[in-house]
Design a protein around this motif. Structure first.
Motif, mmCIF file in Angstrom:
data_model
loop_
_atom_site.group_PDB
_atom_site.id
_atom_site.type_symbol
_atom_site.label_atom_id
_atom_site.label_comp_id
_atom_site.label_asym_id
_atom_site.label_seq_id
_atom_site.Cartn_x
_atom_site.Cartn_y
_atom_site.Cartn_z
ATOM 1 N N ILE A 1 -32.882 20.219 20.648
ATOM 2 C CA ILE A 1 -33.647 19.095 19.898
ATOM 3 C C ILE A 1 -32.464 18.091 19.828
ATOM 4 N N PHE A 2 -33.014 16.835 19.830
ATOM 5 C CA PHE A 2 -32.143 15.624 19.409
ATOM 6 C C PHE A 2 -31.890 15.449 17.997
ATOM 7 N N ASP A 3 -30.600 15.260 17.496
ATOM 8 C CA ASP A 3 -30.505 15.011 16.192
ATOM 9 C C ASP A 3 -30.950 13.588 15.652
ATOM 10 N N TYR A 4 -30.970 13.451 14.606
ATOM 11 C CA TYR A 4 -31.425 12.209 13.981
ATOM 12 C C TYR A 4 -30.417 11.924 12.815
ATOM 13 N N ASN B 1 -39.826 16.953 28.420
ATOM 14 C CA ASN B 1 -39.029 16.464 27.523
ATOM 15 C C ASN B 1 -38.848 16.800 26.240
ATOM 16 N N ASN B 2 -37.868 16.439 25.397
ATOM 17 C CA ASN B 2 -38.024 16.432 23.980
ATOM 18 C C ASN B 2 -38.285 15.273 23.462
ATOM 19 N N PRO B 3 -39.362 14.948 22.873
ATOM 20 C CA PRO B 3 -39.672 13.616 22.424
ATOM 21 C C PRO B 3 -38.805 13.419 21.103
ATOM 22 N N HIS B 4 -38.280 12.141 20.904
ATOM 23 C CA HIS B 4 -37.273 11.851 19.668
ATOM 24 C C HIS B 4 -37.975 11.788 18.709
ATOM 25 N N LYS B 5 -39.292 11.427 18.624
ATOM 26 C CA LYS B 5 -40.401 11.273 17.602
ATOM 27 C C LYS B 5 -40.181 12.652 16.795
ATOM 28 N N LEU B 6 -40.037 13.898 17.670
ATOM 29 C CA LEU B 6 -40.205 14.993 16.659
ATOM 30 C C LEU B 6 -38.937 15.130 15.814
ATOM 31 N N SER B 7 -37.572 14.871 16.282
ATOM 32 C CA SER B 7 -36.718 14.680 15.350
ATOM 33 C C SER B 7 -36.809 13.519 14.256
ATOM 34 N N LEU B 8 -37.578 12.586 14.440
ATOM 35 C CA LEU B 8 -37.888 11.548 13.570
ATOM 36 C C LEU B 8 -38.516 11.927 12.324
ATOM 37 N N TYR B 9 -39.314 12.828 12.547
ATOM 38 C CA TYR B 9 -40.670 13.456 11.582
ATOM 39 C C TYR B 9 -39.784 14.425 11.045
ATOM 40 N N LEU B 10 -38.863 15.273 11.457
ATOM 41 C CA LEU B 10 -38.398 16.334 10.993
ATOM 42 C C LEU B 10 -37.355 15.930 9.977
ATOM 43 N N ALA B 11 -36.489 14.581 10.376
ATOM 44 C CA ALA B 11 -35.273 14.059 9.604
ATOM 45 C C ALA B 11 -36.163 13.388 8.303
ATOM 46 N N ALA B 12 -37.606 13.255 8.097
ATOM 47 C CA ALA B 12 -38.194 12.893 7.157
ATOM 48 C C ALA B 12 -38.847 13.829 6.479
#
Length: 354
Positions: free
Chosen positions: A157-160, A259-270
């Motif tokens: 998963i991508f970091d944020y 793919n790994n959508p970057h918005k998943l990282s966005l939501y989890l970072a919040a």
């Protein structure tokens, strides 16, 4: 021996794609990788494309003069420029490899899967790598089909990265967040959602929203990536693409299976749980981590948001917060780069034996 990371400054700073690349760069620089700056294309038409060809040749020749035998160059793929123009960099890559340099390609996107018609584009780049950083096992399978025979490691998963986080408190959240490109081509489902569920509680964030044909009461505007996690008002973040409410269809739906959508990282970072299409590549990850729910349709997504108990939701928020802390600190990038460093010695030995 020196490690270099190719760096491009995105011209669209409110776009999640630039956030992902900038975060990779920041973590690598903290590990003593040296940035090598290249200028991205500006998407201004034919004349800019010609200028970009000359600029690309010049900057990659400059990299050739800089890189030595045993050095490592990490490329964040694809380059931020016209895809066909980026192919002008490949002769330089091959010459540097012939002199003993190693190339690591960190995959952000595979253009062929997103409908780019020049079908050999991804393959031409992928087959030049000495090591690939993939999103997940499904993407690794695609890379093998493209002809990759080199080692592949997966980021998961991508970091944020965020210096600090102040997400909306749990008790003040409402509805479902949808963040990203809101154009008809990418997110037609958003406009159909307003037709079928006009009373739904939706928060939209991002560029290209058609206010004339969309529900203006839902739209919250464009927010810079570093500020967006603290602005998200919803109880859940939605991961969905395409034009259908019943499934994720078309190129973008197919792409979610890889793919790994970057918005998943966005939501989890919040610190926000997510609702994700059940056939998405990261749906198993979301469910196993206990940070969200996988659904077949948006009808089911609406039911999840309306029907989840407060105690169940609070449990998901705690887990999302724990995972979000790792993302905000760059944990997954550091982990995958540790795997890269573990593989490099054997690649250097193989290079010497050629």
């Amino acid at each position: 021996m020196t490690n270099y990371v190719i760096c491009e400054r995105s011209l669209h700073h409110a776009h999640a794609g630039s956030k992902a690349r900038d975060d990779i760069r920041q973590v690598l620089e903290s590990q003593s990788w040296q940035p090598f700056e290249v200028r991205p294309g500006e998407n201004k038409g034919y004349f800019d494309k010609l200028v970009c060809v000359g600029r690309t040749l010049a900057v990659w020749h400059r990299l050739e003069r800089t890189v030595r035998c045993g050095d490592v160059v990490l490329v964040q793929f694809p380059l931020i420029m016209y895809n066909k123009v980026s192919l002008y960099a490949l002769p330089s890559v091959r010459r540097m490899k012939a002199r003993g340099a190693l190339f690591v390609f960190l995959i952000h996107d595979l253009e062929t899967l997103r409908g780019y018609s020049y079908t050999d584009f991804d393959k031409q780049w992928v087959t030049e790598a000495d090591l690939l950083i993939s999103h997940n096992p499904r993407m690794s399978e695609v890379l093998r089909k493209y002809g990759a025979t080199v080692p592949i490691v997966e980021i998961g998963i991508f970091d944020y990265l965020l210096p600090q986080a102040n997400p909306v408190p749990m008790e003040q959240r409402h509805g479902i967040d949808i963040a990203g490109n809101l154009s008809h081509g990418k997110a037609e489902y958003v406009y159909r959602l307003a037709e079928r569920f006009p009373k739904a509680d939706i928060n939209l964030y991002g560029p290209k929203y058609d206010r004339r044909n969309g529900k203006t009461a839902w739209y919250r505007g464009i927010v810079a990536p570093d500020e967006l996690p603290d602005k998200l008002e919803g109880r859940f973040g939605l991961i969905w693409d395409g034009d259908s409410l019943d499934t994720c269809g078309g190129y973008y739906g197919k792409y979610l299976t890889v793919n790994n959508p970057h918005k998943l990282s966005l939501y989890l970072a919040a610190d926000k749980p997510v609702i994700i299409w059940n056939k998405a590549a990261l749906a198993p990850f979301v469910v196993e981590q206990g940070v969200g729910v996988a659904v077949e349709s948006l009808q089911e997504a609406m039911a999840v948001e309306y029907g989840m108990t407060q105690s169940e939701y609070a449990r998901m928020v705690r887990r999302a917060s724990q995972l979000g802390q790792k993302l905000r600190e760059g944990w997954f990038t550091r982990e995958v780069m540790a795997k890269v460093q573990a593989v490099l010695p054997s690649l250097r030995r193989e290079n010497k034996e050629r």
